[in-house]
Structure formats: C-alpha cells, structure tokens
Design a protein around this motif. Structure first.
Motif, mmCIF file in Angstrom:
data_model
loop_
_atom_site.group_PDB
_atom_site.id
_atom_site.type_symbol
_atom_site.label_atom_id
_atom_site.label_comp_id
_atom_site.label_asym_id
_atom_site.label_seq_id
_atom_site.Cartn_x
_atom_site.Cartn_y
_atom_site.Cartn_z
ATOM 1 N N ARG A 166 0.824 -1.207 0.000
ATOM 2 C CA ARG A 166 0.000 0.000 0.000
ATOM 3 C C ARG A 166 0.860 1.260 0.000
ATOM 4 O O ARG A 166 0.519 2.250 -0.658
ATOM 5 C CB ARG A 166 -0.944 -0.025 1.206
ATOM 6 N N VAL B 68 -0.135 6.271 -4.549
ATOM 7 C CA VAL B 68 -0.640 7.186 -5.588
ATOM 8 C C VAL B 68 -1.829 6.555 -6.302
ATOM 9 O O VAL B 68 -2.839 7.216 -6.576
ATOM 10 C CB VAL B 68 0.475 7.536 -6.593
ATOM 11 N N ASP B 69 -1.731 5.252 -6.578
ATOM 12 C CA ASP B 69 -2.819 4.551 -7.278
ATOM 13 C C ASP B 69 -3.959 4.167 -6.335
ATOM 14 O O ASP B 69 -5.140 4.282 -6.694
ATOM 15 C CB ASP B 69 -2.291 3.282 -7.957
ATOM 16 N N LEU B 70 -3.597 3.714 -5.149
ATOM 17 C CA LEU B 70 -4.597 3.174 -4.230
ATOM 18 C C LEU B 70 -5.263 4.252 -3.385
ATOM 19 O O LEU B 70 -6.399 4.089 -2.946
ATOM 20 C CB LEU B 70 -3.950 2.132 -3.303
ATOM 21 N N GLY B 71 -4.529 5.328 -3.110
ATOM 22 C CA GLY B 71 -5.038 6.355 -2.209
ATOM 23 C C GLY B 71 -4.930 5.908 -0.761
ATOM 24 O O GLY B 71 -4.570 4.762 -0.467
ATOM 25 N N HIS C 152 2.235 1.849 -3.467
ATOM 26 C CA HIS C 152 1.253 2.173 -4.504
ATOM 27 C C HIS C 152 0.224 3.193 -4.015
ATOM 28 O O HIS C 152 -0.912 3.209 -4.509
ATOM 29 C CB HIS C 152 0.536 0.887 -4.963
#
Length: 310
Positions: free
Chosen positions: A196, A201-204, A199
């Motif tokens: 997490r 930026v992608d997952l928030g 990532h």
C-alpha cells in the motif's frame, strides 16, 4: 480425589474460510481494523480432553504437526490454562488434537483447537461457565477463536473478534487447495502495508474503518453461489501472492477448470474455490489432485465447537 478413571470428552470445531476480508489502515497500536465474512466449513479439528494432574498436548491425524509447540505457546494449552485460572480449577488436562485443518494455512486451525479445548475442559471439569463466558475467554485468546466457538456464517469486525451472525440459506460447496508451506500472518500484513505504501498514488489512503460489502451478505442470505463468487474479496490476497507467486497459477488453474471463483483464505496460503454443486467440487478436486495439488472438498456453513463424545 483422584482424577484417574474419569471420562474423557471429545469436541469437534471447524476450520473457516474468509469469504470476504477487508483490512483498514494500520493504526497507532500496530493493528488493523478488519471486516470479514467468515464461513465455518466441514474440515474439523477434534480435541479430546482427559483428566490429568498437569497440562500436556499431543497431536495425531493426517496433518504433520511435528513443528507445533507443545508448551504454553500452543493456543489450545493456553486455552486450558486460562479456563483453569479463571475458574479456580486446580487439576490439569491431557489434550489430544486430531488435526485436519492445515497449519499456517489461513483457515484458523489453531483457533479451532483453542475453541474446542475451552468447551472440552469446561465439560470435563464441570466448571459450567456458560457460553457467554466461554466467548469472552475465546476473545482473549485470539481474533478467530470466538468464531470457531460459534461457527455458521458471521461478520467479524474490530480485530475480527466482534461477531454478529449473518443469515445464510442452504449450503456452499468448496474445494480447498492446500500448500505444503505456510505463510506467517504478521508477515502477510506487513507485506500488505508495504504494498500500500509503494502504490499509495494509485490506491489512495486506506480507510481506518472498514465494513463487509452488502453484495456478499445478500449472496449468502439467498444461498446463491454465483452471486457469492462475484462478491468474494480478500485484501490480504495481493500480499499472499507476492510472498507465494505460485498461488497465482493455482488460482488460474482452478478458475479455468470449473470453479465459479477462487480466493486466498485469510492470510493464506490455502486457496478456496467455490463450486456450483457437489459434483463440480468433486471434479475440480480431481483436476487439482492430478496436477499434484493436495485438495479437499468441504461444505459450509457448519456449527461451531460441539461435544461429540463424553
């Protein structure tokens, strides 16, 4: 009074599948808020409790338990000692665990042992603490122990130990693909946190509080395996696949050969495949077995820890 010659008590408790599992953001205490839909399945541990002057445990059955601790690190022994301490019981117990649930497989075998031990010792010792008190003791032992005590289908929140029964109609057919190597639950959680972070930026940002999706609750309420297949989810699966990449191939094999869906159960590495019938489950088990995978069929939901002899 001598304890020799008194009866033994055998209790059966089920393993479980996490049909749905959400993991919230890591909190200040290092734990995560989780939301799970548990289903108890017909892969049972059996614990026989016999009178003794001290506390001991041994294992039998088809699962290799040679690596399990036989001292107070063992959850079943911890359960027996906790019950004795809380009730003032001064004797001991000799526990024999017949293991069918894979070790470190994400199916709660150790928790089933602990739940079965609480019920067996309460019956053997005549402590009569009642189901509500056993539930409180179970929660002290671990997040999955209260569910192994209750069985059925239930929503678990908090750390997974705050249970509320979920209405479930009919039965579901599962094929359980077992792995020779276990996965450590703490390592899986750490890997998820790392994933997490990498990532974000992608997952928030992850929510602190999580809940079970309505779709999965509706699927078990109406007993529809196709709807359940569409709504199953496990946040820990991405971490389990990172640690054990071969599970991706296993999921693809099962889903390409008749499974409605496959999911890593809990922290893995057991993979649970949902089938639409007993016949489909038996056929998929055959496919997996011929591919060199140790596989079992099971049904759910089933009851929690119950006395079967004593």
């Amino acid at each position: 009074m001598s304890v020799r010659g008194m009866r033994s008590v055998t209790v059966r408790a089920p393993g479980k599948i996490n049909v749905f599992f959400r993991v919230g953001a890591i909190q200040d205490d290092g734990y995560h808020d989780v939301a799970s839909l548990y289903q108890a399945v017909s892969l049972f541990e059996e614990v026989t409790a016999e009178p003794a002057d001290d506390f001991s445990i041994r294992f039998s059955g088809p699962i290799d338990a040679s690596g399990l601790p036989t001292d107070d690190r063992n959850l079943a022994l911890a359960a027996a000692r906790l019950l004795a301490r809380r009730t003032g019981y001064r004797g001991g117990v000799a526990l024999t665990v017949f293991k069918r649930v894979p070790i470190a497989g994400g199916m709660g075998g150790g928790s089933a042992d602990a739940a079965a031990t609480l019920v067996a010792c309460d019956e053997l010792w005549g402590t009569g603490v009642g189901r509500a008190a056993l539930h409180r003791l179970a929660a002290e032992l671990g997040a999955d122990v209260p569910f192994a005590l209750e069985g059925g289908t239930a929503v678990g929140t908090g750390r997974g130990d705050e249970l509320s029964p979920a209405l479930a109609k009919g039965g579901f057919h599962w094929v359980l693909a077992l792995s020779e190597a276990g996965l450590s639950t703490p390592v899986v959680y750490r890997t998820l946190d790392q994933h997490r972070d990498e990532h974000i930026v992608d997952l928030g940002p992850q929510p602190e509080l999580v809940k079970v999706d309505t779709a999965v609750l509706q699927a078990v309420r109406v007993g529809d395996p196709s709807s359940l297949a569409e709504s199953m989810h496990n946040d820990l699966q991405v971490a389990a696949l990172r640690l054990a990449p071969e599970l991706s191939e296993l999921l693809e094999l099962g889903e390409s050969r008749g499974a409605l869906a496959g999911i890593v159960s809990g922290s893995g590495p057991t993979v649970a495949f949902l089938a639409d019938s007993a016949q489909s489950a038996a056929e998929l088990r055959g496919v997996l077995t011929r591919a060199g995978v140790r596989a079992l069929t099971a049904t759910g939901p089933v009851p929690g820890a119950r006395v079967i002899d004593g």
